[in-house]
Design a protein around this motif. Structure first.
Motif, PDB file in Angstrom:
ATOM      1  N   THR A 131       0.769  -1.290   0.160  1.00  0.00           N
ATOM      2  CA  THR A 131       0.169  -0.253  -0.063  1.00  0.00           C
ATOM      3  C   THR A 131       1.006   1.232   0.279  1.00  0.00           C
ATOM      4  O   THR A 131       1.883   1.330   0.377  1.00  0.00           O
ATOM      5  CB  THR A 131      -1.065  -0.122   1.498  1.00  0.00           C
ATOM      6  OG1 THR A 131      -1.787   0.732   1.170  1.00  0.00           O
ATOM      7  CG2 THR A 131      -0.448   0.414   2.507  1.00  0.00           C
ATOM      8  N   CYS A 132       0.097   2.312  -0.479  1.00  0.00           N
ATOM      9  CA  CYS A 132       1.285   4.049  -0.395  1.00  0.00           C
ATOM     10  C   CYS A 132      -0.208   4.698  -0.647  1.00  0.00           C
ATOM     11  O   CYS A 132      -1.155   4.391  -0.688  1.00  0.00           O
ATOM     12  CB  CYS A 132       2.491   3.264  -1.349  1.00  0.00           C
ATOM     13  SG  CYS A 132       1.087   3.944  -3.546  1.00  0.00           S
ATOM     14  N   TYR A 133       1.307   5.766   0.028  1.00  0.00           N
ATOM     15  CA  TYR A 133       0.306   7.314  -0.427  1.00  0.00           C
ATOM     16  C   TYR A 133       0.706   8.109  -1.511  1.00  0.00           C
ATOM     17  O   TYR A 133       1.783   7.798  -2.235  1.00  0.00           O
ATOM     18  CB  TYR A 133       0.373   7.948   0.660  1.00  0.00           C
ATOM     19  CG  TYR A 133      -0.243   7.679   2.036  1.00  0.00           C
ATOM     20  CD1 TYR A 133      -2.115   7.181   2.124  1.00  0.00           C
ATOM     21  CD2 TYR A 133       0.580   7.177   3.369  1.00  0.00           C
ATOM     22  CE1 TYR A 133      -2.256   7.203   3.137  1.00  0.00           C
ATOM     23  CE2 TYR A 133       0.222   5.975   4.386  1.00  0.00           C
ATOM     24  CZ  TYR A 133      -1.408   6.577   4.176  1.00  0.00           C
ATOM     25  OH  TYR A 133      -2.000   5.410   5.007  1.00  0.00           O
ATOM     26  N   VAL A 134      -0.025   8.260  -2.699  1.00  0.00           N
ATOM     27  CA  VAL A 134       0.381   9.433  -3.798  1.00  0.00           C
ATOM     28  C   VAL A 134      -0.101  10.353  -3.361  1.00  0.00           C
ATOM     29  O   VAL A 134      -0.784  11.089  -3.336  1.00  0.00           O
ATOM     30  CB  VAL A 134      -0.547   8.716  -5.094  1.00  0.00           C
ATOM     31  CG1 VAL A 134       0.489   9.793  -6.246  1.00  0.00           C
ATOM     32  CG2 VAL A 134       0.140   7.109  -5.318  1.00  0.00           C
ATOM     33  N   LEU A 135       0.503  11.680  -3.575  1.00  0.00           N
ATOM     34  CA  LEU A 135       0.809  12.952  -3.630  1.00  0.00           C
ATOM     35  C   LEU A 135       0.837  13.853  -4.697  1.00  0.00           C
ATOM     36  O   LEU A 135       1.751  13.099  -5.719  1.00  0.00           O
ATOM     37  CB  LEU A 135       1.851  13.413  -2.653  1.00  0.00           C
ATOM     38  CG  LEU A 135       1.992  15.502  -2.904  1.00  0.00           C
ATOM     39  CD1 LEU A 135       0.642  16.207  -2.082  1.00  0.00           C
ATOM     40  CD2 LEU A 135       2.710  15.567  -2.405  1.00  0.00           C
ATOM     41  N   ARG A 143      -3.959  16.590  -4.343  1.00  0.00           N
ATOM     42  CA  ARG A 143      -4.574  15.360  -4.412  1.00  0.00           C
ATOM     43  C   ARG A 143      -3.880  14.275  -3.490  1.00  0.00           C
ATOM     44  O   ARG A 143      -2.432  14.317  -3.669  1.00  0.00           O
ATOM     45  CB  ARG A 143      -5.811  14.519  -5.448  1.00  0.00           C
ATOM     46  CG  ARG A 143      -6.662  14.961  -6.453  1.00  0.00           C
ATOM     47  CD  ARG A 143      -6.867  14.518  -7.985  1.00  0.00           C
ATOM     48  NE  ARG A 143      -5.155  14.520  -8.586  1.00  0.00           N
ATOM     49  CZ  ARG A 143      -5.673  14.145 -10.172  1.00  0.00           C
ATOM     50  NH1 ARG A 143      -6.691  12.253  -9.674  1.00  0.00           N
ATOM     51  NH2 ARG A 143      -4.456  13.968 -10.568  1.00  0.00           N
ATOM     52  N   VAL A 144      -4.232  13.653  -2.657  1.00  0.00           N
ATOM     53  CA  VAL A 144      -3.839  12.650  -2.122  1.00  0.00           C
ATOM     54  C   VAL A 144      -4.750  11.586  -2.192  1.00  0.00           C
ATOM     55  O   VAL A 144      -6.342  11.565  -1.605  1.00  0.00           O
ATOM     56  CB  VAL A 144      -3.365  13.033  -0.335  1.00  0.00           C
ATOM     57  CG1 VAL A 144      -3.072  12.169   0.353  1.00  0.00           C
ATOM     58  CG2 VAL A 144      -2.411  14.217  -0.201  1.00  0.00           C
ATOM     59  N   ILE A 145      -3.973  10.361  -2.845  1.00  0.00           N
ATOM     60  CA  ILE A 145      -5.223   9.011  -2.803  1.00  0.00           C
ATOM     61  C   ILE A 145      -3.938   7.902  -1.804  1.00  0.00           C
ATOM     62  O   ILE A 145      -3.003   7.991  -2.269  1.00  0.00           O
ATOM     63  CB  ILE A 145      -5.118   8.851  -4.301  1.00  0.00           C
ATOM     64  CG1 ILE A 145      -3.903   8.433  -4.730  1.00  0.00           C
ATOM     65  CG2 ILE A 145      -5.798   9.738  -4.702  1.00  0.00           C
ATOM     66  CD1 ILE A 145      -4.198   7.532  -6.314  1.00  0.00           C
ATOM     67  N   ASP A 150      -5.555  -4.577  -3.313  1.00  0.00           N
ATOM     68  CA  ASP A 150      -6.708  -5.686  -4.000  1.00  0.00           C
ATOM     69  C   ASP A 150      -7.954  -4.661  -3.627  1.00  0.00           C
ATOM     70  O   ASP A 150      -8.645  -4.836  -4.027  1.00  0.00           O
ATOM     71  CB  ASP A 150      -6.794  -6.669  -3.133  1.00  0.00           C
ATOM     72  CG  ASP A 150      -7.012  -6.587  -2.033  1.00  0.00           C
ATOM     73  OD1 ASP A 150      -6.992  -5.621  -0.989  1.00  0.00           O
ATOM     74  OD2 ASP A 150      -6.933  -7.605  -0.980  1.00  0.00           O
ATOM     75  N   LEU A 151      -8.158  -3.056  -3.603  1.00  0.00           N
ATOM     76  CA  LEU A 151      -9.316  -2.274  -3.444  1.00  0.00           C
ATOM     77  C   LEU A 151      -9.046  -1.136  -4.304  1.00  0.00           C
ATOM     78  O   LEU A 151      -7.818  -0.740  -4.253  1.00  0.00           O
ATOM     79  CB  LEU A 151      -9.491  -1.935  -2.177  1.00  0.00           C
ATOM     80  CG  LEU A 151      -9.606  -3.073  -1.504  1.00  0.00           C
ATOM     81  CD1 LEU A 151      -9.726  -2.356   0.743  1.00  0.00           C
ATOM     82  CD2 LEU A 151     -10.837  -3.009  -0.973  1.00  0.00           C
ATOM     83  N   PRO A 152     -10.060  -0.541  -4.484  1.00  0.00           N
ATOM     84  CA  PRO A 152     -10.273   0.821  -5.332  1.00  0.00           C
ATOM     85  C   PRO A 152      -9.208   1.609  -5.203  1.00  0.00           C
ATOM     86  O   PRO A 152      -9.407   1.802  -3.738  1.00  0.00           O
ATOM     87  CB  PRO A 152     -11.231   1.411  -5.309  1.00  0.00           C
ATOM     88  CG  PRO A 152     -12.098   0.150  -5.416  1.00  0.00           C
ATOM     89  CD  PRO A 152     -11.531  -1.041  -4.695  1.00  0.00           C
ATOM     90  N   VAL A 153      -8.213   2.333  -5.482  1.00  0.00           N
ATOM     91  CA  VAL A 153      -7.844   3.921  -4.743  1.00  0.00           C
ATOM     92  C   VAL A 153      -8.971   4.541  -4.494  1.00  0.00           C
ATOM     93  O   VAL A 153      -9.633   4.525  -4.996  1.00  0.00           O
ATOM     94  CB  VAL A 153      -6.788   4.494  -5.913  1.00  0.00           C
ATOM     95  CG1 VAL A 153      -5.749   3.872  -6.093  1.00  0.00           C
ATOM     96  CG2 VAL A 153      -7.864   5.092  -7.314  1.00  0.00           C
ATOM     97  N   GLU A 154      -8.343   4.935  -3.134  1.00  0.00           N
ATOM     98  CA  GLU A 154      -9.295   6.067  -2.125  1.00  0.00           C
ATOM     99  C   GLU A 154      -8.732   7.112  -2.192  1.00  0.00           C
ATOM    100  O   GLU A 154      -7.872   7.455  -1.348  1.00  0.00           O
ATOM    101  CB  GLU A 154      -9.953   5.482  -0.994  1.00  0.00           C
ATOM    102  CG  GLU A 154     -10.584   5.817  -0.543  1.00  0.00           C
ATOM    103  CD  GLU A 154     -11.198   6.173   1.397  1.00  0.00           C
ATOM    104  OE1 GLU A 154     -11.606   6.249   0.877  1.00  0.00           O
ATOM    105  OE2 GLU A 154     -10.570   4.486   1.160  1.00  0.00           O
ATOM    106  N   ARG A 155      -9.347   8.305  -2.863  1.00  0.00           N
ATOM    107  CA  ARG A 155      -9.079  10.210  -1.940  1.00  0.00           C
ATOM    108  C   ARG A 155      -9.276  10.457  -0.725  1.00  0.00           C
ATOM    109  O   ARG A 155     -10.111  10.446  -0.503  1.00  0.00           O
ATOM    110  CB  ARG A 155      -9.321  11.237  -3.265  1.00  0.00           C
ATOM    111  CG  ARG A 155      -9.256  12.423  -3.388  1.00  0.00           C
ATOM    112  CD  ARG A 155      -9.516  13.486  -4.201  1.00  0.00           C
ATOM    113  NE  ARG A 155     -10.016  13.192  -5.752  1.00  0.00           N
ATOM    114  CZ  ARG A 155      -9.736  13.639  -6.886  1.00  0.00           C
ATOM    115  NH1 ARG A 155     -10.578  15.390  -6.711  1.00  0.00           N
ATOM    116  NH2 ARG A 155      -9.973  13.068  -7.738  1.00  0.00           N
TER     117      ARG A 155
END
Length: 332
Positions: A131-135, A143-145, A150-155
């Motif tokens: 898992t990770c965070y994207v800035l 945006r931070v997601i 195995d789950l859809p990305v979430e904002r």
């Protein structure tokens, strides 16, 4: 959103070193979807019953069994606790205390009663969390997601996060005087963007502080370099998702982030493999479990790479490490 509390190295050491008459370890898959958590509570109720049966078969004291059972009942009945879950729940209980960890990895269901905790499955959460965070950072948007395997990305909505450089700072190209006396007019744009990046970094701390998940930056230049100059997150990935993120959807950013994650993990394993080869040539590494077990009791092991899913049954003399005996465990 995944709600996780990743164990620290101190937590792992504390669990590993604990010894007692009735140590209960329970692992169960969970769902972060609150509406579906009732099934997980029923599963835990059944696992707690199995743990009680194992305690009885092991000859545990009645008061100890009652105390452990009461703690599991309290956890099952805690509505607020079940509102916030990740993909798996690890529970470690004694008659005196219970500890829980919500982890992003999908772990196998397990119940074990022994004189110590079964910690090895928990190690997956501090090795490759998947898992990770994207800035996603641009002058006009932030945006931070959250990305998982195995789950859809979430904002993620973060309090105090600026919406863009125009909202965070004012006067780009218009300020004629700076208190430092070093910059005038339009030359102040990079200074203002750095102020903007610093505000983003401060807001992001509420999410990344204490997390084991990498942070991946998606940004074009010069914003990417400016953010890196003020970043305070120690787990910021070296690789950037290059180019402006404004034309990418959350899902597209997630796919690119997973590619970056794969590269991070490949480099970690490759570096460890190279280190092992060097140490083995020096006579300082081994694949023999008996030799490693003896060395561990004498504090002569710096790091270990293990197959988390493999089980080697046996015991070792904690006082000297001169005996490692493979055996079948008692059936409880």
């Amino acid at each position: 959103m995944l709600y996780v509390d990743i164990p620290t190295p101190e937590d792992i050491n504390s669990l590993y070193s604990h010894r007692g008459d009735a140590c209960v370890s329970v692992y169960l898959p969970t769902t972060p979807v609150t509406q579906e958590a009732q099934a997980d509570r029923i599963t835990l109720k059944n696992l707690a019953k199995a743990a009680t049966q194992q305690l009885v078969a092991a000859g545990a004291d009645g008061a100890q069994i009652a105390s452990v059972s009461e703690q599991f009942d309290d956890l099952i009945d805690d509505d607020e606790f079940w509102r916030f879950q990740a993909r798996s729940l690890a529970i470690f209980a004694t008659p005196q205390k219970m500890r829980t960890f919500r982890v992003p990895n999908a772990l196998e269901t397990l119940v074990q009663v022994s004189d110590r905790f079964h910690v090895k499955p928990l190690l997956r959460s501090i090795s490759f969390p998947n898992t990770c965070y994207v800035l996603a950072l641009a002058q006009k948007s932030v945006r931070v997601i959250e990305v998982s395997s195995d789950l859809p990305v979430e904002r993620i909505s973060i309090e105090g996060m600026p919406e863009g450089a125009g909202r965070a700072v004012q006067g780009i190209g218009e300020i004629s005087y700076w208190p430092s006396g070093r910059i005038h007019g339009a030359e102040g744009q990079k200074v203002l963007l750095r102020q903007f990046a610093r505000r983003v970094d401060n807001a992001l701390r509420t999410i990344v502080t204490g997390s084991n998940a990498p942070l991946i930056l998606a940004a074009a230049e010069p914003m990417a370099s400016i953010y890196r100059s003020v970043n305070s997150c120690s787990r910021l990935a070296e690789e950037t998702i290059a180019g402006s993120p404004e034309g990418l959807t959350d899902a597209e950013l997630g796919e690119r982030a997973r590619t970056v994650l794969d590269g991070i993990y490949r480099r970690q394993v490759a570096a460890w493999r190279d280190l092992f080869a060097d140490r083995e040539s020096e006579g300082r590494a081994t694949t023999d479990i008996a030799q490693a077990a003896r060395a561990a009791t004498m504090g002569a092991v710096e790091c270990v790479l293990i197959d988390i899913d493999a089980v080697v049954l046996g015991d070792i003399d904690d006082r000297g490490g001169h005996r490692f005996r493979r055996r079948w465990p008692n059936q409880l």
